[in-house]
Design an enzyme around this catalytic site. Structure first.
Site, mmCIF file in Angstrom:
data_model
loop_
_atom_site.group_PDB
_atom_site.id
_atom_site.type_symbol
_atom_site.label_atom_id
_atom_site.label_comp_id
_atom_site.label_asym_id
_atom_site.label_seq_id
_atom_site.Cartn_x
_atom_site.Cartn_y
_atom_site.Cartn_z
ATOM 1 N N ASP A 83 3.656 -51.545 -10.129
ATOM 2 C CA ASP A 83 3.883 -52.982 -10.281
ATOM 3 C C ASP A 83 3.068 -53.795 -9.288
ATOM 4 O O ASP A 83 3.353 -53.773 -8.091
ATOM 5 C CB ASP A 83 5.379 -53.248 -10.100
ATOM 6 C CG ASP A 83 5.722 -54.715 -10.105
ATOM 7 O OD1 ASP A 83 5.013 -55.474 -10.789
ATOM 8 O OD2 ASP A 83 6.690 -55.095 -9.433
ATOM 9 N N ASP A 267 0.477 -59.833 -12.854
ATOM 10 C CA ASP A 267 1.621 -58.974 -12.582
ATOM 11 C C ASP A 267 1.741 -57.898 -13.659
ATOM 12 O O ASP A 267 2.173 -58.176 -14.777
ATOM 13 C CB ASP A 267 2.873 -59.844 -12.547
ATOM 14 C CG ASP A 267 4.122 -59.066 -12.228
ATOM 15 O OD1 ASP A 267 4.027 -57.851 -12.036
ATOM 16 O OD2 ASP A 267 5.199 -59.686 -12.171
#
Length: 411
Positions: A83, A267
């Site tokens: 992530d 992201d």
């Protein structure tokens, strides 16, 4: 997933008008070509680039890409989302009776596991899926620890991490145990690998579910996975991966509110895209008046499913390369529909969620590009994804993109 311990540990957390000034023309990504074999010298250093195969969590749309690391001595496999919206490592342990994922990490079976004394509650502003968070339905309780983390056969000792000891039911759908943060500063196991000799960068090949073979390459660039040259832009965030955008256009049109400079977070842990309410509604006004807020899920929008197919919704995000040339990353119209709402299957949710104070794009962009996250030079690189299906998006002289994951609340 933007987080709250970085920000606490892992939290995040319009009338159309013609532009008076000339708008940037869509261009093919161009810049200095990354020399072939630039990273081949890695083999002569302490470490070679580490390839981590990624699976696609797919529920009608691409939600997350995840792969395995190993934790402990002897190593136990732990599946995680890599992530770029957070910095820490957290995963479910056997202490978590509310965690339904298996097999969970068992601290008692690791001779190198050291339990910490700190516990933290993490509230997420976005979930693993495409729906906005409602009533704090994504909450984790974690405990600090250290242990050996192994990636691609390379072990890093005494890595700081968190074990999940409680989670809310919204996490139960996840097929993976946790999250490995890959923020714009080298930390955790990645910092240890850089110290051992890897270049301070990683690359992501996030592909649509129908294409498969997604991968993370730590410490290198695989130039067989993209077409043409990489275009680099400066990374301007302090922890988050952010690039400054000069304007947004929708179906070739813009407005005064969309023709503004803004820093957009990239992201890999989020599916949809998020913009402030005013920006979101200005974008939707250029797509269809039928797109309206969905009251049951604040921040979400939708329209009748029988009106969405074939609706033009091409979104161009304009950035500036390190050479000063504007370039577009494009979200194609095919990304607009993320599926019917569970509470009303006649209404289909649309890609853009409203979240004031945050401009963020995720997997819905990244799955159309090969992306390079260069920590050492604080820059991001993009090139058209080289898979046959993804390349269908690049018949135009521009890039095309799309995103999804958990982000802890930025408040």
């Amino acid at each position: 997933m933007l987080s709250s311990i970085t920000l606490g540990l892992f939290a995040l957390a319009a009338a159309s008008e013609a532009s008076a000034s000339p708008k940037p023309l869509p261009i093919t990504l161009q810049s200095r070509k990354t020399p072939r074999g630039q990273f081949s010298g890695i083999r002569k250093r302490a470490l070679s680039a580490i390839n981590v195969p990624l699976d696609d969590f797919f529920l009608g749309t691409d939600l997350q890409w995840f792969g395995n690391i190993s934790v402990g001595t002897p190593p136990q496999d732990v599946s995680v989302v890599f992530d770029t919206g957070s910095t820490s490592l957290e995963f479910a342990s056997t202490e978590c009776t509310s965690c339904v994922q298996t097999p969970k990490f068992d601290p008692a079976k690791s001779s190198t596991f050291v339990r910490g004394s700190r516990t933290t509650t993490l509230d997420f502003a976005t979930g693993v899926g495409v729906d906005p968070v409602v009533n704090n339905d994504y909450v984790l309780t974690v405990r600090s620890a250290t242990d050996t983390v192994t990636v691609g056969g390379v072990a890093a000792k005494n890595v700081s991490l968190f074990t999940i000891i409680d989670q809310t039911p919204a996490f139960n759908v996840d097929p993976f145990l946790g999250i490995q943060g890959m923020g714009s500063r080298a930390q955790g196991f990645f910092a240890a690998l850089v110290k051992a000799g890897l270049p301070s960068l990683f690359s992501m090949f996030l592909t649509p579910n129908a294409v498969g073979n997604a991968e993370l390459l730590i410490g290198g660039i695989d130039d067989t996975k993209f077409k043409g040259d990489l275009t680099y832009a400066d990374q301007v965030g302090s922890g988050d991966w952010e690039v400054e955008s000069t304007q947004i256009t929708v179906n070739g049109k813009t407005t005064s509110s969309l023709k503004q400079r803004r820093s957009i977070i990239f992201d890999s842990g989020t599916s949809n895209i998020l913009f402030s309410t005013s920006t979101t509604e200005a974008m939707y006004a250029l797509i269809s008046d039928d797109i309206q807020p969905f009251d049951a899920e604040p921040g979400a929008y939708g329209l009748p499913c029988d009106k969405i197919n074939g609706l033009p919704a091409k979104i161009d995000l304009t950035f500036t390369s390190q050479q000063g040339t504007p370039f577009n990353l494009t979200i194609p119209s095919s990304e607009l529909n993320v599926g019917p709402f569970k509470s009303d299957p006649t209404i289909c949710q649309t890609l853009i969620n409203a979240f004031d104070g945050l401009d963020l794009v995720g997997g819905s962009v990244l799955k159309h590009y090969y992306s390079v996250w260069d920590i050492g030079n604080q820059r991001m690189g993009f090139a058209p994804n080289g898979s046959s299906e993804a390349m269908a998006y690049f018949v135009r002289p521009v890039l095309e993109l799309r995103f999804c994951i958990l982000k802890p609340d930025r408040t």
